[in-house]
Design a protein around this motif. Structure first.
Motif, PDB file in Angstrom:
ATOM      1  N   SER A 106       0.845  -1.204   0.000  1.00  0.00           N
ATOM      2  CA  SER A 106       0.000   0.000   0.000  1.00  0.00           C
ATOM      3  C   SER A 106       0.882   1.256   0.000  1.00  0.00           C
ATOM      4  O   SER A 106       0.542   2.250  -0.628  1.00  0.00           O
ATOM      5  CB  SER A 106      -0.978  -0.010   1.177  1.00  0.00           C
ATOM      6  OG  SER A 106      -0.317   0.254   2.394  1.00  0.00           O
ATOM      7  N   TYR A 107       2.035   1.201   0.659  1.00  0.00           N
ATOM      8  CA  TYR A 107       2.988   2.326   0.568  1.00  0.00           C
ATOM      9  C   TYR A 107       3.431   2.518  -0.872  1.00  0.00           C
ATOM     10  O   TYR A 107       3.499   3.638  -1.385  1.00  0.00           O
ATOM     11  CB  TYR A 107       4.230   2.066   1.425  1.00  0.00           C
ATOM     12  CG  TYR A 107       4.018   2.212   2.912  1.00  0.00           C
ATOM     13  CD1 TYR A 107       3.026   3.019   3.434  1.00  0.00           C
ATOM     14  CD2 TYR A 107       4.845   1.550   3.812  1.00  0.00           C
ATOM     15  CE1 TYR A 107       2.837   3.150   4.788  1.00  0.00           C
ATOM     16  CE2 TYR A 107       4.668   1.669   5.189  1.00  0.00           C
ATOM     17  CZ  TYR A 107       3.658   2.474   5.668  1.00  0.00           C
ATOM     18  OH  TYR A 107       3.480   2.602   7.009  1.00  0.00           O
TER      19      TYR A 107
ATOM     20  N   ARG B 269       1.925   1.533  -3.686  1.00  0.00           N
ATOM     21  CA  ARG B 269       0.863   2.031  -4.561  1.00  0.00           C
ATOM     22  C   ARG B 269       0.606   3.511  -4.298  1.00  0.00           C
ATOM     23  O   ARG B 269       0.440   4.302  -5.224  1.00  0.00           O
ATOM     24  CB  ARG B 269      -0.424   1.219  -4.333  1.00  0.00           C
ATOM     25  CG  ARG B 269      -0.442  -0.086  -5.111  1.00  0.00           C
ATOM     26  CD  ARG B 269      -1.669  -0.904  -4.771  1.00  0.00           C
ATOM     27  NE  ARG B 269      -1.557  -1.506  -3.458  1.00  0.00           N
ATOM     28  CZ  ARG B 269      -2.543  -1.642  -2.583  1.00  0.00           C
ATOM     29  NH1 ARG B 269      -3.746  -1.209  -2.888  1.00  0.00           N
ATOM     30  NH2 ARG B 269      -2.358  -2.217  -1.416  1.00  0.00           N
ATOM     31  N   ALA B 270       0.590   3.884  -3.019  1.00  0.00           N
ATOM     32  CA  ALA B 270       0.333   5.284  -2.676  1.00  0.00           C
ATOM     33  C   ALA B 270       1.448   6.173  -3.216  1.00  0.00           C
ATOM     34  O   ALA B 270       1.195   7.241  -3.772  1.00  0.00           O
ATOM     35  CB  ALA B 270       0.188   5.433  -1.166  1.00  0.00           C
TER      36      ALA B 270
ATOM     37  N   PHE C 174      -5.824   8.202  -1.908  1.00  0.00           N
ATOM     38  CA  PHE C 174      -5.173   7.368  -2.915  1.00  0.00           C
ATOM     39  C   PHE C 174      -6.214   6.471  -3.584  1.00  0.00           C
ATOM     40  O   PHE C 174      -6.849   5.647  -2.936  1.00  0.00           O
ATOM     41  CB  PHE C 174      -4.057   6.544  -2.277  1.00  0.00           C
ATOM     42  CG  PHE C 174      -2.991   7.409  -1.684  1.00  0.00           C
ATOM     43  CD1 PHE C 174      -2.062   8.036  -2.500  1.00  0.00           C
ATOM     44  CD2 PHE C 174      -2.931   7.629  -0.325  1.00  0.00           C
ATOM     45  CE1 PHE C 174      -1.085   8.863  -1.963  1.00  0.00           C
ATOM     46  CE2 PHE C 174      -1.959   8.452   0.220  1.00  0.00           C
ATOM     47  CZ  PHE C 174      -1.038   9.073  -0.602  1.00  0.00           C
TER      48      PHE C 174
ATOM     49  N   SER D  18      -5.910   4.025  -5.659  1.00  0.00           N
ATOM     50  CA  SER D  18      -5.620   2.597  -5.789  1.00  0.00           C
ATOM     51  C   SER D  18      -5.638   1.886  -4.431  1.00  0.00           C
ATOM     52  O   SER D  18      -5.369   0.698  -4.358  1.00  0.00           O
ATOM     53  CB  SER D  18      -4.270   2.394  -6.479  1.00  0.00           C
ATOM     54  OG  SER D  18      -3.259   3.025  -5.731  1.00  0.00           O
ATOM     55  N   LEU D  19      -5.951   2.621  -3.363  1.00  0.00           N
ATOM     56  CA  LEU D  19      -6.045   2.013  -2.034  1.00  0.00           C
ATOM     57  C   LEU D  19      -7.506   2.060  -1.587  1.00  0.00           C
ATOM     58  O   LEU D  19      -8.221   3.004  -1.923  1.00  0.00           O
ATOM     59  CB  LEU D  19      -5.191   2.796  -1.017  1.00  0.00           C
ATOM     60  CG  LEU D  19      -3.712   2.443  -0.892  1.00  0.00           C
ATOM     61  CD1 LEU D  19      -2.993   2.644  -2.211  1.00  0.00           C
ATOM     62  CD2 LEU D  19      -3.058   3.288   0.179  1.00  0.00           C
TER      63      LEU D  19
ATOM     64  N   GLU E  84      -7.073   0.910   3.794  1.00  0.00           N
ATOM     65  CA  GLU E  84      -5.651   1.084   3.472  1.00  0.00           C
ATOM     66  C   GLU E  84      -5.257   2.561   3.527  1.00  0.00           C
ATOM     67  O   GLU E  84      -4.167   2.900   3.993  1.00  0.00           O
ATOM     68  CB  GLU E  84      -5.350   0.523   2.079  1.00  0.00           C
ATOM     69  CG  GLU E  84      -5.302  -0.987   2.016  1.00  0.00           C
ATOM     70  CD  GLU E  84      -5.105  -1.508   0.592  1.00  0.00           C
ATOM     71  OE1 GLU E  84      -4.416  -2.508   0.440  1.00  0.00           O
ATOM     72  OE2 GLU E  84      -5.652  -0.900  -0.351  1.00  0.00           O
TER      73      GLU E  84
ATOM     74  N   LEU F  75      -2.542   4.128   6.148  1.00  0.00           N
ATOM     75  CA  LEU F  75      -1.300   4.437   5.422  1.00  0.00           C
ATOM     76  C   LEU F  75      -0.312   5.305   6.219  1.00  0.00           C
ATOM     77  O   LEU F  75       0.841   4.935   6.369  1.00  0.00           O
ATOM     78  CB  LEU F  75      -1.613   5.096   4.083  1.00  0.00           C
ATOM     79  CG  LEU F  75      -0.340   5.409   3.290  1.00  0.00           C
ATOM     80  CD1 LEU F  75       0.079   4.218   2.450  1.00  0.00           C
ATOM     81  CD2 LEU F  75      -0.510   6.629   2.418  1.00  0.00           C
TER      82      LEU F  75
END
Lengths: 295, 239
Positions: free
Chosen positions: A175-176, A178-179, B97, B99-100, B104, B108
């Motif tokens: 997730s890091y 992707r973010a 985000f 895509s999250l 998530e 994050l």
């Protein structure tokens, strides 16, 4: 059914297996390219050279240090990945804020240099690397003969691809990633060391190429240009799948390998061009690729 | 929060200049925020409010001057190091985000200090987010995105929250809800630096207001002085 198609099953399944093998390498290499592009905004043209370095590192480990295939499967990606990290620190990180073209040109130049150096020492002819003892031989499945090592390559690359997909799409670390692919500035403003993450991502992508190289060593000969021949097709695969899509590169990699295999059975003349024909069609109909998101 | 009373202001900004490429955006911005206060930066579009928040975090092109947190200078730190001192940021564009998924996104930002709210606490404040925890960030409404953008920085233990126009473009009922949340955060001991265009909203949540014009802080009012200075404020904000 096979009689209808006019093709003996031996040839059909033989080419299917060959297609899956090629597809396994397409998938692993395009996966690394996708991860690197997503995070670094760099089209890593040195990917083929790094794949070749993986194969050569395995070969050197065996011939100079007596390190076997199984250890090389871990060591070679680590060593080549570290080399990637060095490249990132020295060169690539100066290019992130520029157009993709600069990263592409830099890594293209690096690929030429790396391949040139290996050619100086090893010439263009291949070095043999034998199949590890545990995986010699094969099984007769009735309709075809399945060599153990090839079965291993298909199965293991599938496991690696799915593991990478899981890591990126389903874990906290992912997730890091992707973010930071979406908005690195904000991720860094949350307290995450993004430059370090970018560096490690490049090392990881390069390591993945090297892992594919180690797996390829017993199948193809270990030669300085083994990556240069493959990488052009891999780029076509990436374009078809959609740049930056993780699942897309896996599915497209294996899928196009199989398509290529079947083309060898039914229309051998087109087997070297079929992927590029598909690429042209995809570019016309879906410019962002089959799995890509339009920007 | 847990730290107790600190000497001097929590955040002290002095002589802050900021640049985007060639353009000089902030000119010696100076103000201070005390621990536990809710302070707004008011001003017209382009007055430099957002840039001031970004400069505190170190995500503008170039900055100079002084930004001290609990007395410690941060002007030369990279943004991840600034965040780790306990400053959390909710950007104007919300920065959810796509895509999250919601959960998530919420999980994050890394925990930088002890004392943050738990995910369960945050879901209690924003029950909508609990219902939508599995949805992709891109599928949320504007109000839900804003809730998530505020909610996710409450877990980190940061005690200074920089909120950039949290009410922008939202329906009045959601603006009210955000007002409730900000007052709750103050009650929990958070310090909030809020950028607002809407001073009517700001007056319902803030202790003090700084007015910015052309990249400078030009005035300051306590919230209880606001009525007496309405004429001046109308001039500053052009409303």
């Amino acid at each position: 059914m096979f009689e209808l198609l006019g093709v003996p099953p031996q040839a059909l399944f033989g080419q299917l297996l060959l297609g899956l093998i090629n597809g396994a390498f397409y998938a692993m290499l395009s996966l690394g390219l996708a991860v690197i592009f997503g995070m670094l905004n760099v089209i890593n043209f040195a990917h083929g050279a790094q794949y070749m370095m993986g194969a050569f590192t395995a070969w050197m480990l065996l011939n100079f240090l007596g390190v076997n295939y199984w250890a090389a499967l871990i060591l070679a990606p680590l060593l080549v990945g570290l080399f990637g990290i060095l490249l990132e620190r020295l060169f690539l990180r100066h290019l992130y804020h520029l157009d993709h073209l600069y990263g592409l040109l830099l890594t293209f130049g690096l690929a030429l240099i790396i391949e040139g150096v290996f050619r100086k020492f090893y010439g263009s002819s291949g070095q043999p690397y034998s199949i590890p003892e545990e995986l010699t031989g094969g099984h007769n499945l009735g309709f075809m003969f399945l060599p153990n090592y090839r079965a291993w390559v298909v199965a293991f690359s599938l496991v690696v691809c799915l593991a990478v997909w899981y890591l990126i799409e389903r874990t906290k670390l992912g997730s890091y990633l992707r973010a930071a692919t979406e908005n690195p500035t904000l991720v860094q403003a949350f307290g995450i060391n993004v430059p370090r993450m970018v560096m490690l991502t490049y090392g990881f992508g390069v390591g993945l190429a090297a892992l594919a190289g180690v797996m390829a060593a017993p199948i193809y000969q270990v030669s300085p240009l083994m990556g240069a021949n493959l990488i052009i097709v891999v780029f076509a695969v990436v374009v078809i799948g959609g740049m930056g899509s993780i699942l897309g590169s896996i599915v497209t990699g294996f899928g196009l390998g199989v398509v290529e295999g079947f083309t060898k059975v039914f229309y051998p003349e087109a087997s070297n061009t079929v992927i590029f024909v598909i690429m042209a069609i995809v570019l016309v109909l879906r410019p962002a690729g089959l799995f890509g998101r339009a920007q | 929060m847990a730290e107790g009373v600190t000497e001097g202001p929590l955040l002290a900004v002095q002589g802050l200049d900021a640049f985007y490429g060639e353009s000089h955006v902030l000119h010696g911005v100076a103000f201070a925020v005390n621990g536990g206060e809710v302070v707004t930066l008011l001003g017209r579009n382009g007055a430099g409010k957002t840039t001031t928040l970004k400069s505190i975090l170190g995500i503008v092109g170039r900055r100079s001057g002084s930004v001290r947190l609990r007395g410690a200078e941060t002007i030369r730190l990279r943004s991840d190091a600034v965040a780790r001192l306990g400053i959390a940021y909710c950007p104007e564009e919300r920065g959810i985000f796509a895509s999250l998924n919601v959960e998530e996104n919420l999980l994050l930002p890394p925990v930088v200090k002890p004392g943050g709210m738990s995910a369960a606490d945050i879901y209690a404040v924003f029950p909508n987010l609990l219902e939508r925890r599995g949805s992709q960030g891109s599928k949320l409404s504007g109000g839900e995105q804003q809730m998530l953008a505020i909610g996710r920085i409450l877990r980190t233990g940061a005690d200074l929250l920089l909120l950039d126009e949290p009410t922008e473009g939202l329906a009045p009922v959601i603006v009210q809800a955000i007002g409730v949340v900000i007052r709750q955060l103050k009650a929990r001991g958070f310090t909030v630096l809020l950028v607002e265009q809407n001073f009517r909203f700001a007056a319902t949540v803030a202790d003090r207001h700084y007015v910015m014009e052309d990249g400078r802080v030009v005035d300051m009012f306590r919230n209880d002085e606001l009525d007496a200075n309405m004429g001046k404020l109308h001039d500053y904000l052009g409303v």
